[in-house]
Design a protein around this motif. Structure first.
Motif, PDB file in Angstrom:
ATOM      1  N   GLU A  12      -5.593  14.727  -8.066  1.00 21.92           N
ATOM      2  CA  GLU A  12      -6.753  14.658  -8.931  1.00 21.92           C
ATOM      3  C   GLU A  12      -6.603  13.333  -9.839  1.00 21.92           C
ATOM      4  O   GLU A  12      -7.514  12.567  -9.940  1.00 21.92           O
ATOM      5  N   VAL A  13      -5.362  13.370 -10.588  1.00 21.47           N
ATOM      6  CA  VAL A  13      -5.040  12.281 -11.333  1.00 21.47           C
ATOM      7  C   VAL A  13      -5.196  11.030 -10.759  1.00 21.47           C
ATOM      8  O   VAL A  13      -5.594  10.029 -11.261  1.00 21.47           O
ATOM      9  N   PHE A  14      -4.540  11.087  -9.553  1.00 20.17           N
ATOM     10  CA  PHE A  14      -4.324   9.751  -8.783  1.00 20.17           C
ATOM     11  C   PHE A  14      -5.785   9.215  -8.249  1.00 20.17           C
ATOM     12  O   PHE A  14      -6.028   8.035  -8.553  1.00 20.17           O
ATOM     13  N   GLN A  15      -6.543  10.199  -7.826  1.00 20.99           N
ATOM     14  CA  GLN A  15      -7.789   9.638  -7.365  1.00 20.99           C
ATOM     15  C   GLN A  15      -8.788   9.154  -8.421  1.00 20.99           C
ATOM     16  O   GLN A  15      -9.423   8.161  -8.436  1.00 20.99           O
ATOM     17  N   LYS A  16      -8.383   9.886  -9.829  1.00 25.88           N
ATOM     18  CA  LYS A  16      -9.483   9.429 -10.849  1.00 25.88           C
ATOM     19  C   LYS A  16      -8.776   8.338 -11.717  1.00 25.88           C
ATOM     20  O   LYS A  16      -9.562   7.474 -12.293  1.00 25.88           O
TER      21      LYS A  16
END
Length: 162
Positions: free
Chosen positions: A7-11
């Motif tokens: 999620e962190v990478f996507q965002k």
């Protein structure tokens, strides 16, 4: 607030890359910084309870900028491809954006970093001071000096075109 590494990478992956690129000035090192930042998040940050998304984003950018500085000052950094060779691969919405990007990349690192955080990441001076762990007055003066240098660089380019 807790989020998975995915999620962190996507965002925030693009923002981490962008901040790292502004310090490292090449794609390979910026990619490594993104990876290192996500590993640091996985090992330290994932167990941390962030107050908000803004706190998480600021933490990630601080880690990325610090790691990028470490990488930029390393011995191996001298063996990498320069950012100018990567210019053809960067997507710009407008043709003028590439000239502005080149001008920003030509600034000394301390000005380039605050310019990036202020204009591209839309942080306030106080938030930048917190992220970089510098006094607010220092950030203001670096931002002002960076703007002045940018103005001079862009004016020279403008005058050369005439």
């Amino acid at each position: 607030m807790r989020a998975s590494v995915d999620e962190v990478f996507q965002k925030y992956g693009d923002r981490i890359f962008s901040a790292a690129f502004s310090v490292c000035r090449n794609r390979a090192d910026a990619d490594d910084v993104v990876q290192d930042t996500l590993i640091r998040y996985y090992s330290v940050g994932a167990g941390k309870d962030f107050e908000s998304e803004a706190h998480l984003k600021a933490w990630l950018l601080r880690v990325a900028i610090n790691r990028a500085k470490d990488m930029a000052s390393s011995f191996w950094r001298k063996q990498k491809v320069e950012w100018e060779e990567y210019m053809d691969e960067l997507p710009f919405a407008e043709p003028e954006d590439s000239g502005l990007f080149e001008a920003v990349m030509g600034l000394p690192e301390k000005y380039r970093t605050v310019i990036h955080l202020f204009y591209y990441e839309e942080y306030t001076v106080e938030e930048i001071a917190h992220i970089l762990r510098r006094p607010g007055g220092t950030v203001k003066s670096q931002l002002n000096r960076g703007r002045t240098l940018l103005k001079n660089i862009l004016q020279e380019g403008w005058n050369d075109d005439e």
